[in-house]
Design an enzyme around this catalytic site. Structure first.
Site, PDB file in Angstrom:
ATOM      1  N   LYS A 148      40.587   6.890 -16.604  1.00  0.00           N
ATOM      2  CA  LYS A 148      41.899   6.615 -17.192  1.00  0.00           C
ATOM      3  C   LYS A 148      41.816   6.306 -18.686  1.00  0.00           C
ATOM      4  O   LYS A 148      42.704   6.687 -19.458  1.00  0.00           O
ATOM      5  CB  LYS A 148      42.575   5.463 -16.445  1.00  0.00           C
ATOM      6  N   LYS A 190      43.620  -2.344 -14.459  1.00  0.00           N
ATOM      7  CA  LYS A 190      43.480  -1.103 -13.688  1.00  0.00           C
ATOM      8  C   LYS A 190      42.045  -0.612 -13.714  1.00  0.00           C
ATOM      9  O   LYS A 190      41.399  -0.621 -14.764  1.00  0.00           O
ATOM     10  CB  LYS A 190      44.365   0.006 -14.280  1.00  0.00           C
ATOM     11  N   GLY A 196      45.486   5.241  -5.704  1.00  0.00           N
ATOM     12  CA  GLY A 196      45.865   4.593  -4.455  1.00  0.00           C
ATOM     13  C   GLY A 196      46.013   3.095  -4.560  1.00  0.00           C
ATOM     14  O   GLY A 196      45.977   2.391  -3.555  1.00  0.00           O
ATOM     15  N   GLY A 197      46.182   2.578  -5.783  1.00  0.00           N
ATOM     16  CA  GLY A 197      46.360   1.143  -5.949  1.00  0.00           C
ATOM     17  C   GLY A 197      45.068   0.347  -5.919  1.00  0.00           C
ATOM     18  O   GLY A 197      45.079  -0.885  -6.036  1.00  0.00           O
ATOM     19  N   HIS A 240      58.302   4.613 -11.170  1.00  0.00           N
ATOM     20  CA  HIS A 240      57.101   5.456 -11.126  1.00  0.00           C
ATOM     21  C   HIS A 240      57.583   6.892 -10.898  1.00  0.00           C
ATOM     22  O   HIS A 240      57.982   7.257  -9.797  1.00  0.00           O
ATOM     23  CB  HIS A 240      56.197   4.994  -9.986  1.00  0.00           C
ATOM     24  N   HIS A 267      50.831  -1.674  -4.741  1.00  0.00           N
ATOM     25  CA  HIS A 267      50.659  -0.546  -5.658  1.00  0.00           C
ATOM     26  C   HIS A 267      50.416   0.763  -4.908  1.00  0.00           C
ATOM     27  O   HIS A 267      49.945   1.742  -5.504  1.00  0.00           O
ATOM     28  CB  HIS A 267      49.520  -0.796  -6.647  1.00  0.00           C
ATOM     29  N   GLU A 307      51.488  11.467 -13.866  1.00  0.00           N
ATOM     30  CA  GLU A 307      52.261  10.292 -13.493  1.00  0.00           C
ATOM     31  C   GLU A 307      52.729   9.541 -14.740  1.00  0.00           C
ATOM     32  O   GLU A 307      51.957   9.322 -15.679  1.00  0.00           O
ATOM     33  CB  GLU A 307      51.431   9.370 -12.600  1.00  0.00           C
ATOM     34  N   ARG A 325      44.457  16.646  -8.216  1.00  0.00           N
ATOM     35  CA  ARG A 325      44.391  17.060  -6.818  1.00  0.00           C
ATOM     36  C   ARG A 325      45.802  17.252  -6.296  1.00  0.00           C
ATOM     37  O   ARG A 325      46.769  17.009  -7.012  1.00  0.00           O
ATOM     38  CB  ARG A 325      43.689  15.980  -5.986  1.00  0.00           C
TER      39      ARG A 325
END
Length: 710
Positions: A148, A190, A196-197, A240, A267, A307, A325
């Site tokens: 990220k 993060k 997936g949180g 989101h 999340h 996102e 993906r």
């Protein structure tokens, strides 16, 4: 008809004809290139890929761990191979074994699904090295977008808006705390990898930062093999929003509109919808254009999702991350566009062009996806493994209703994997119609044997703010009390449960013997016990925190009189219990009103599925057994118990340590979740009865304390 309109229609028809020809060409490319593919995944997504592969005439190879031997994806595939023991690091994450099986079974390509190895650049490179097509983006795109911090820096250079934060390499506590103070609280921690949180924490004040940081690092290391994190400014009540993109090796890239994934807990998404409610045409265009811009910046190929975090007050959006993906929620995009995204993946991976150009892609109506989880929303959404003793699902009706699952009745939801049982996808002409269909179909989704979130989703779908599209990522937390109110059992429902139990026991009495001493049984002799019309029997139930007592009097054959909790008048009850498919149907008449419900009795629990909701009635054990059980499991603040079956991930204490109330004692990992067990009282650690890596059942004593005397 004017000439200009005729020309416009003619162009549209030619465009559609061209698309049809291109689709045929690309379909031939896909089927000629791939005769057989391996699916490096399990459950629902493996079944999803198998369905499209069969449609294209492509043979499929499944892999399975020891506990998945009898799973649905294994049954549906043309071939299946055992990959190893249940833990994913010994099975579904074993790159060497997967490549070996792919070569042994002569597969030309591997579809990774989502999760596991789907965003693993090393695996994509290994596939290329072994001359096996990886059905996904290039390894360099996975690397750049999978980290990220790297992706955010690339987006900044590409002119894509990015939320303020710290994305640096210095991961020391001192530097991170200093950067956190600069950003200000609240903020978001993060993990730089995965999704997936996992490895995500919201920190509201400085004093909570270090503990949240360590927890996020631990979870990230376990999930992704990397403990590095980044920090972000926290936007209050954001939405989101994500955009589905697709690119091919010929330089074509398009978007397939946006999805709203704001309804989340821990999340992790619970409900997704497309298109996003309240998004103007201009904002939709900006989102799509920006997503394509982001994908171009990394030379993307294949299916991906960009996102964004959106500030609803300003309608401004910021790049959050890119998932390299296919997403869990891709069916809602398929529902509104009428496209098969897995087919597109296979075509692109086979070297074909995208089937459509941007101007040819439109959407119709509205779609929702509800994720059915094995969890207890009333216990902070605690996941639970176990056997699906009974399952009734809505009937799939092409575009309108679709169920994606890898679980069947009698299957086990394993502690080793994600607790998602299924996805229910519905489509309607507009958002209100789609939402009404979703609510209706959830009533036909009945599961017994383990806890699920179905009733919670129904209540969520009925919330006025949700109906109006006033949603954000904190929606569940904000409306928690409204979404999970105290359950008050109507007297009619209690009467139905009681009648169900009487009739159920009658059926079993008939199977065992025609002789009975129970005056409530239809097989009791008329001249004997049933002449005693004044005899009253009391049935006891527990529903949630409530104790319910139902007094029952026999009136005449198959007719009873009932009173609930000694309140109100006695009511006349009659009914029948008939087997229907794999359940029992109860038809009840109460005060000349007839209702129907499905009944499932499992051990000492009755599941009553009415037209509106499921009710669970626990039948208390006898006084002796109750006393014995209470003595064994009585709540003791000096005993720290495992909240669920799982594995001991971390120990914070040892014998002799002094702890305060609220201190972390043990971390239990299960079903992709990390749960911290904390001290319920202050004291000294008397004993620790577990070790890191231990597989522990629910309610096992992990740590014993000697309570401090103040």
């Amino acid at each position: 008809m004017r000439r200009a309109e005729k020309i416009r229609i003619s162009i549209l028809q030619w465009s559609r004809l061209s698309s049809y020809v291109r689709n045929l060409h690309n379909s031939r490319i896909a089927s000629n290139r791939f005769n057989k593919i391996l699916i490096a995944n399990r459950g629902e997504i493996a079944c999803r890929v198998i369905r499209t592969a069969k449609k294209l005439g492509i043979r499929t190879v499944a892999i399975y761990s020891d506990v998945d031997r009898d799973n649905l994806h294994v049954e549906q595939a043309d071939e299946a191979y055992c990959i190893g023991p249940a833990p994913s690091n010994q099975s579904y994450l074993r790159q060497d074994k997967i490549i070996f099986i792919a070569k042994k079974s002569k597969c030309q390509a591997i579809h990774p699904g989502y999760g596991f190895l789907s965003e693993n650049a090393e695996f994509a490179e290994l596939c290329q090295k072994e001359n096996i097509t990886f059905i996904g983006p290039p390894a360099n795109a996975i690397k750049n977008m999978g980290i990220k911090s790297t992706s955010k820096n690339m987006m900044i250079k590409a002119g894509v808006p990015v939320i303020a934060g710290y994305h640096g390499d210095d991961q020391s506590n001192e530097t991170l705390l200093l950067e956190a103070k600069k950003i200000g609280f609240p903020l978001m921690i993060k993990a730089i990898r995965g999704g997936g949180g996992k490895g995500m924490r919201i920190v509201s004040k400085e004093s909570e930062f270090i503990e949240a940081l360590e927890s996020a690092r631990t979870e990230s290391e376990k999930a992704f093999g990397d403990s590095a994190i980044l920090l972000e400014q926290y936007i209050s009540n954001p939405r989101h929003i994500e955009v589905q993109i697709f690119a091919d090796i010929h330089g074509n890239i398009i978007h397939l509109f946006e999805r709203d994934c704001s309804i989340q807990r821990r999340h992790q998404k619970v409900i997704e919808e497309a298109p996003a409610p309240g998004i103007s045409a201009n904002l939709r265009s900006d989102l799509g254009t920006t997503a394509v811009q982001a994908a171009k910046a990394v030379g993307y190929v294949g299916a991906g999702t960009v996102e964004f975090i959106m500030d609803p007050n300003r309608n401004s959006f910021y790049f959050m991350e890119m998932n390299t993906r296919l997403q869990v929620e891709h069916p809602v995009t398929e529902a509104i566009t009428g496209l098969d995204l897995v087919e597109w993946q296979l075509r692109v991976a086979a070297g074909g062009e995208l089937p459509l150009e941007q101007t040819e892609i439109t959407f119709q109506g509205h779609a929702f996806e509800a994720r059915i989880y094995a969890e207890n929303p009333r216990k902070n959404f605690l996941p639970g493994a176990g056997k699906v003793s009974y399952m009734r699902i809505p009937e799939s009706l092409s575009k309108t209703i679709r169920v994606e699952t890898g679980i069947r009745e009698k299957d086990e939801v394993s502690v080793h994997y994600d607790p998602m049982i299924a996805k229910l996808i519905v489509w309607g002409k507009d958002r209100q119609e789609a939402l009404a269909i979703l609510r209706l179909q959830l009533n036909d989704y009945n599961i017994a044997g383990l806890d699920t979130n179905i009733e919670f989703i129904k209540d969520l779908c009925s919330h006025s703010n949700f109906w109006q599209g006033q949603i954000h990522t904190g929606f569940i937390e904000e409306h928690y009390r409204e979404l999970l109110p105290n359950l008050h059992v109507p007297s009619e429902i209690a009467a139905q449960a009681t009648l169900a139990l009487i009739l159920y026991d009658d059926t079993h009495s008939l199977q065992s013997s025609f002789k009975t001493n129970d005056p409530f049984s239809p097989f009791a002799t008329e001249i004997g016990l049933r002449l005693n019309y004044t005899l009253t029997r009391t049935f006891s139930f527990n529903v949630g925190e409530d104790d319910i007592k139902v007094e029952v009097r026999y009136v005449e054959p198959e007719i009873y009189s009932m009173r609930i909790n000694q309140i109100g008048p006695w009511r006349r009850i009659t009914g029948t219990l008939k087997r229907k498919e794999n359940s029992l149907e109860l038809c009840t008449e109460i005060d000349e009103t007839i209702t129907k419900a499905r009944i499932i009795k499992i051990y000492n629990k009755i599941h009553l599925f009415t037209k509106d909701r499921e009710w669970q009635f626990d039948i208390p054990p006898t006084k002796f057994l109750s006393k014995l059980t209470n003595n064994q499991t009585e709540l003791d603040p000096c005993k720290a118990l495992s909240p669920m079956p799982g594995f001991v991930g971390k120990l914070f204490v040892a014998k002799g340590d002094t702890v305060k109330i609220g201190d972390a004692l043990v971390v239990i990992n299960a079903m992709k979740m990390e749960h911290i067990v904390r001290a319920s009282t202050s004291g000294i650690v008397e004993s620790v009865s577990c070790s890191i890596g231990d597989n522990v059942p629910k309610d096992k004593v992990l740590v014993k304390l000697i309570k401090s005397i103040s």
